[in-house]
Design a protein around this motif. Structure first.
Motif, short mmCIF file in Angstrom:
data_model
loop_
_atom_site.label_atom_id
_atom_site.label_comp_id
_atom_site.label_asym_id
_atom_site.label_seq_id
_atom_site.Cartn_x
_atom_site.Cartn_y
_atom_site.Cartn_z
N UNK A 158 5.82 0.86 -2.20
CA UNK A 158 5.50 1.29 -3.77
C UNK A 158 6.42 0.90 -4.56
N UNK A 159 7.23 -0.08 -4.36
CA UNK A 159 8.66 -0.02 -5.34
C UNK A 159 8.10 -0.29 -6.71
N UNK A 160 8.64 0.40 -7.58
CA UNK A 160 8.35 0.27 -8.97
C UNK A 160 9.51 -0.02 -9.91
N UNK A 161 9.77 -0.49 -11.08
CA UNK A 161 8.66 -1.27 -11.40
C UNK A 161 8.41 -2.70 -10.65
N UNK A 162 7.26 -3.05 -10.28
CA UNK A 162 6.64 -3.90 -9.63
C UNK A 162 6.96 -5.54 -10.06
N UNK A 163 6.84 -6.58 -9.10
CA UNK A 163 7.55 -7.88 -9.39
C UNK A 163 6.71 -8.36 -10.82
N UNK A 164 5.52 -8.15 -10.71
CA UNK A 164 4.62 -8.79 -11.73
C UNK A 164 5.03 -8.32 -13.18
N UNK A 198 6.36 -3.98 -3.19
CA UNK A 198 5.76 -3.28 -4.22
C UNK A 198 4.26 -3.05 -3.76
N UNK A 199 3.91 -3.21 -2.66
CA UNK A 199 2.56 -3.10 -2.03
C UNK A 199 2.61 -1.57 -1.23
N UNK A 200 1.63 -1.54 -0.29
CA UNK A 200 1.33 -0.30 0.47
C UNK A 200 1.57 -0.60 1.85
N UNK A 201 2.06 0.65 2.67
CA UNK A 201 1.73 0.69 4.05
C UNK A 201 0.74 1.95 4.51
#
Length: 610
Positions: free
Chosen positions: A524-530, A509-512
């Motif tokens: 950019x995976x959404x919904x993110x883990x938090x 869920x972060x960026x590259x």
């Protein structure tokens, strides 16, 4: 016009009808207040020009001479922005020559992801885009200006400046690049040394020598990351002067282009007969043109967030489905590192922006009937700037690429689709940059290995625990968790695993971003883990599928099993203080998801987008 591109354009326009109308209504209301310095009380105006020369004060009192506000991201630590040190003086002199005034309105922060990579400061990077937009707005808020010049290059800076300019959309703006540094060592050699370092085969001195030979002078980094994607997209949208994006700094041509940009913005103000505010340039066709330019060149995946936020600043609602459809209709016609070995200077030499725009126009892939800072019609951007007898002129650009290994004809592309794929499945939504993937690596099905930070992955790699087929999951890296840092530190170890013959992929869920390379990365995976997204329910050993061809992101666990699982949690306090991060807590609380632009500025129903 390509029917799919036209269809997406029409759909965005229809979806955004109310929000765009509201935006334009507000811009017209701002314009209707008249010459803005005329609205200032005498004391206000006196403060505004107190430090000006006598002639400048006379000009500004008359309310008939344009006053151009300069917003700059100059600092001399960041190589891309170091050349801007001299720009205000150049701009002021050029504006004075045509009888107007320029004032330095304000500076904005400019951080470098290359410096902060893998460090705590990287967690401020994406958040800085909105800070830049707000900082620029403060600089422009004095109601002293008839137009503006935006000086910015790199990752979050240009999108932030563009969002601010659109908030002052009743004014004309010209964006002014500084250009890339000359080419250093080949990108393939740089990547080779990085992987050797990851394997422990070379030390710090050898790695630093390699990096210093790559990033070696003033100017933008030469690989095709977010910085150079910014420049290309802004020019395709008609916000640069034609052909100005990739002229090296410190050259006579570069200086003349800056002077020409300064003179041009004075012609577009509401004080003359050729009024052309930025709100009349950034319409739905310009937005789609920007996305097509990005996809045709395999540009930075950061723009799957930035262009959404920029579009919303102009009243348009864009989503990842639009990106996906445009990607299927747009051929890939460049090979610039990381989706090739050439750098941006090689692209410029092969034909650059003039040929790129020509071949996209000729094949019906860009809207030609748009406004630009250079005048009506995108066809004028098929011209290229040159110096003739020390004078700047534009001549017809090349009709053919001089290096078909770097820049292809859109009718004979490297791939028949753009460099981006949107992924969907029971894990959620994400994007993958496919332009740099080698054939046979686009689909990976393997057991998950789950981490909660990039540092955990690094330790596992060094311990030899990842020498196997695997889908590496790095979660709690999203915008609400820790500001969504880029995770390029993961690229060398994952590249090593791939070179060892293992089938590997990354899910995060972060960026590259623009440096996403040969390893398939669902980002950019959404919904993110938090936020309790399914990525927080994945367990080590779960079989996963990352399919960059068919657009699938899936954990192969039954719905019933997933429903039973508790979402993992992580104490994020170590990412919420130190290096100034404690001051950004309010932004993390309200920031939207990646597909909504990862933006903290558009979180109310009143912000054009509903």
């Amino acid at each position: 016009m390509n029917p799919v591109i036209q269809q997406v354009t029409d759909r965005i326009a229809a979806r955004s009808e109310k929000s765009r109308a509201l935006y334009l209504q507000r811009m017209e209301q701002a314009r209707a207040k008249g010459p803005h310095r005329g609205a200032l009380a005498c004391g206000n105006l006196a403060h505004g020009f107190a430090a000006c020369s006598t002639q400048e004060k006379t000009d500004l009192r008359s309310l008939t001479k344009a006053n151009i506000g300069i917003i700059s991201s100059y600092n001399d630590m960041l190589s891309a922005h170091q050349p801007y040190e001299a720009y205000p003086a150049i701009i002021k002199a050029a504006v004075a020559e045509v009888g107007s005034v320029a004032q330095f309105a304000g500076g904005v922060p400019a951080m470098c992801d290359g410096v902060t990579q893998g460090q705590p400061g990287m967690e401020l990077s994406l958040l800085s885009r909105d800070i830049i937009a707000m900082s620029a707005a403060v600089g422009l808020s004095h109601n002293m200006f008839d137009g503006g010049m935006m000086l910015g290059i790199c990752d979050k800076i240009v999108p932030g400046l563009l969002m601010a300019a659109l908030s002052f959309g009743h004014l004309p703006f010209v964006f002014v690049p500084a250009g890339p540094m000359p080419s250093g060592i080949p990108n393939k050699e740089k990547a080779r040394v990085r992987q050797l370092y990851a394997e422990g085969k070379v030390g710090n001195e050898e790695l630093l020598d390699s990096e210093s030979a790559s990033y070696h002078s003033a100017g933008t980094c030469t690989f095709y990351g977010t910085a150079n994607s910014n420049q290309l997209v802004v020019e395709v949208m008609g916000l640069h002067l034609p052909g100005s994006s990739f002229v090296n700094p410190g050259t006579p041509l570069r200086d003349e282009l800056t002077k020409a940009a300064a003179r041009q913005v004075t012609r577009l103000t509401d004080l003359g007969t050729d009024y052309l505010p930025i709100s009349h340039i950034v319409d739905v066709k310009a937005v789609v043109n920007g996305i097509v330019g990005l996809l045709a060149t395999g540009g930075s995946t950061n723009h799957t967030m930035h262009l959404i936020a920029v579009a919303r600043s102009a009243g348009f609602i864009v989503n990842w489905d639009d990106f996906a459809e445009l990607s299927h209709a747009t051929p890939l016609i460049t090979r610039i590192y990381p989706n090739g070995q050439a750098d941006i200077n090689h692209f410029q030499q092969a034909g650059g922006m003039a040929y790129l725009i020509r071949t996209l126009l000729d094949n019906g892939l860009l809207h030609e009937d748009v406004n630009t800072v250079a005048g009506p019609g995108l066809r004028r951007y098929t011209q290229t700037p040159v110096l003739q007898d020390s004078k700047l002129v534009w001549i017809d650009g090349p009709t053919e690429s001089s290096d078909l290994t770097v820049l292809a004809d859109a009718a004979k592309p490297f791939k028949d689709h753009g460099g981006l794929q949107v992924l969907s499945g029971n894990v959620g939504r994400g994007v993958i940059k496919t332009s740099a993937l080698r054939e046979g690596t686009e689909i990976v099905q393997a057991p998950a290995v789950v981490f909660s930070s990039q540092h955990e992955l690094d330790a596992a790699f060094k311990a030899g625990d990842l020498n196997k087929d695997c889908v590496v999951v790095v979660r709690f890296q999203g915008p609400r968790a820790c500001g969504m840092p880029e995770l390029h530190k993961l690229t060398p170890p994952l590249g090593v695993l791939q070179d060892r013959g293992f089938h590997v992929a990354l899910v995060t869920d972060g960026r590259m971003s623009g440096a996403s390379g040969k390893v398939p990365a669902a980002i950019h995976v959404t919904p993110e883990a938090v936020d309790g997204g399914v990525i927080a329910k994945i367990q080590t050993g779960d079989m996963m599928l990352v399919d960059g061809i068919n657009g699938v992101l899936k954990v192969m666990v039954s719905d019933e099993e997933l429903a039973k699982r508790e979402a993992a949690t992580r104490d994020m306090s170590d990412s919420h203080w130190g290096m100034g991060r404690e001051m950004f807590g309010g932004m993390r609380m309200v920031i939207t998801g990646a597909e909504q632009g990862a933006c903290s500025l558009f979180n109310t129903e009143d912000q054009y987008h509903g």
